[in-house]
Scaffold this active site. Structure first.
Site, short mmCIF file in Angstrom:
data_model
loop_
_atom_site.label_atom_id
_atom_site.label_comp_id
_atom_site.label_asym_id
_atom_site.label_seq_id
_atom_site.Cartn_x
_atom_site.Cartn_y
_atom_site.Cartn_z
N SER A 54 4.69 2.69 7.80
CA SER A 54 4.50 1.35 7.05
C SER A 54 5.64 1.10 6.24
CB SER A 54 3.02 1.83 6.03
OG SER A 54 1.97 1.98 6.90
N ASP B 2 0.26 -7.56 1.62
CA ASP B 2 0.67 -6.09 1.70
C ASP B 2 1.99 -5.80 1.57
OD1 ASP B 2 0.45 -3.50 1.54
OD2 ASP B 2 -0.72 -3.35 3.49
N HIS C 182 0.80 -1.36 0.03
CA HIS C 182 0.10 0.02 -0.15
C HIS C 182 0.83 1.20 0.02
CE1 HIS C 182 0.57 -0.23 4.55
NE2 HIS C 182 0.37 1.21 4.49
#
Length: 354
Positions: A269, A195, A164
């Site tokens: 992230s 992911d 993402h």
């Protein structure tokens, strides 16, 4: 792209007057200098011996933990089986990182050497690693819309992050620990189900990390999250947070995730999650959206965060043709500060332009 300054590097090591010429390496029977004895008053000596089988074009020696390599100390190429001696001030300490580069661009990196105990360092062909690929063309556009995240180096010129973080990007750039900006070369290898994304980033983006092989991660273990949260709001240097593994599965019992208490924010992230020996045990992925949960339950959750398990990341990498470096975690816990210095050399800031 806004280029914020990285934190100042450790104070430069001041090298004393270097040897005027490259000297013949002592014979194997010649004893090294006495342990801890300085070359001159107030100085320590490092003797680097080239045993690589080819000319050395550069030697760098910096205090361990420094983000950059400083300047090349060689006045001219050094043939194989020759040595070069340099001296450092005693206040720089005894722990040094040493790098030797050969004529074909290969490099040997020797970390955390105690030059007081062992002032003579031999570099062999087995220490050499391939020359980094040349970076692709391209420069960031500071006016382009975009987002940011974190990644870390899992193989030569390969960076792991979350899918993402790079979804929908027209261009991707990484900023390395020593302040360089390198473009990623498309296409990225991605797996939306876990992911994760693997980026090709030519140009030596950092040092390759080591994943934990054994023992299995347990609930309650201490962990460290490292990355670049809230870019543009907080300072541009990476942030380190400590916490614990709270649960062995993620949201809705996701078996590929850990629940962790190490605080993460947008921008974390894709960053590394490490155990207290400095091995990779996960990839930071998300935090629980407090406002949404509050609407559903009437209560605000406190510090609920998630990381993709290191085992799932290793499966993804192997499917992508990468054999990750692995090692067991054992012995006493290291300090968070020491782990942070090490992982900083492998962690990159990711800028996505859309």
């Amino acid at each position: 792209m806004h280029r914020a300054l990285l934190p100042a590097a450790c104070a430069a090591i001041v090298l004393a007057q270097l040897s005027a010429a490259v000297a013949q390496a002592p014979a194997a029977s010649e004893p090294p200098a006495a342990s801890g004895s300085p070359g001159e008053a107030g100085q320590n000596r490092i003797q680097v011996v080239n045993r690589t089988g080819q000319d050395a074009t550069a030697i760098h020696a910096v205090r361990s933990g420094r983000a950059d390599w400083g300047s090349n100390t060689l006045p001219r190429p050094m043939p194989t089986d020759k040595s070069f001696t340099l001296r450092t001030r005693t206040e720089a300490g005894c722990r040094f990182d040493i790098r030797l580069i050969t004529a074909d661009g290969k490099r040997a990196t020797l970390r955390d050497r105690d030059i007081c105990a062992t002032p003579r360092v031999e570099v062999t062909a087995a220490d050499l690693r391939p020359a980094p690929s040349r970076p692709a063309e391209g420069t960031p556009n500071p006016r382009a819309a975009g987002s940011s995240g974190t990644g870390f180096v899992v193989a030569t010129d390969r960076v792991l992050t979350n899918q993402h973080v790079v979804a929908g990007c027209n261009k991707i750039f990484v900023r390395t620990a020593d302040g360089r900006t390198l473009p990623a070369v498309p296409p990225a290898r991605v797996d939306e189900s876990v992911d994760l994304a693997l980026l090709a980033v030519p140009g030596d983006p950092g040092e390759v990390v080591t994943f934990r092989s054994t023992p299995d991660v347990r609930r309650g273990e201490g962990v460290i999250a490292f990355g670049f949260p809230l870019a543009g709001l907080l300072s541009s240097d990476p942030k380190l947070t400590r916490g614990e593994v709270n649960g062995m599965n993620g949201l809705r019992n996701n078996p590929n995730h850990y629940q962790i208490s190490a605080e993460v924010q947008p921008g974390n992230s894709g960053g590394p999650l490490l155990d207290m020996q400095g091995r990779i045990v996960g990839v930071v992925v998300s935090k629980l959206h407090a406002q949404n949960i509050a609407k559903q339950t009437g209560d605000i959750p406190q510090n609920v965060n998630f990381a993709i398990k290191g085992s799932a990341a290793q499966v993804f990498l192997r499917r992508a043709g990468i054999v990750p470096e692995v090692a067991p975690s054992s012995g006493a816990d290291r300090s968070a500060a020491d782990i942070g210095e090490d992982i900083n050399r492998s962690t990159v800031f990711i800028r996505c332009e859309k």
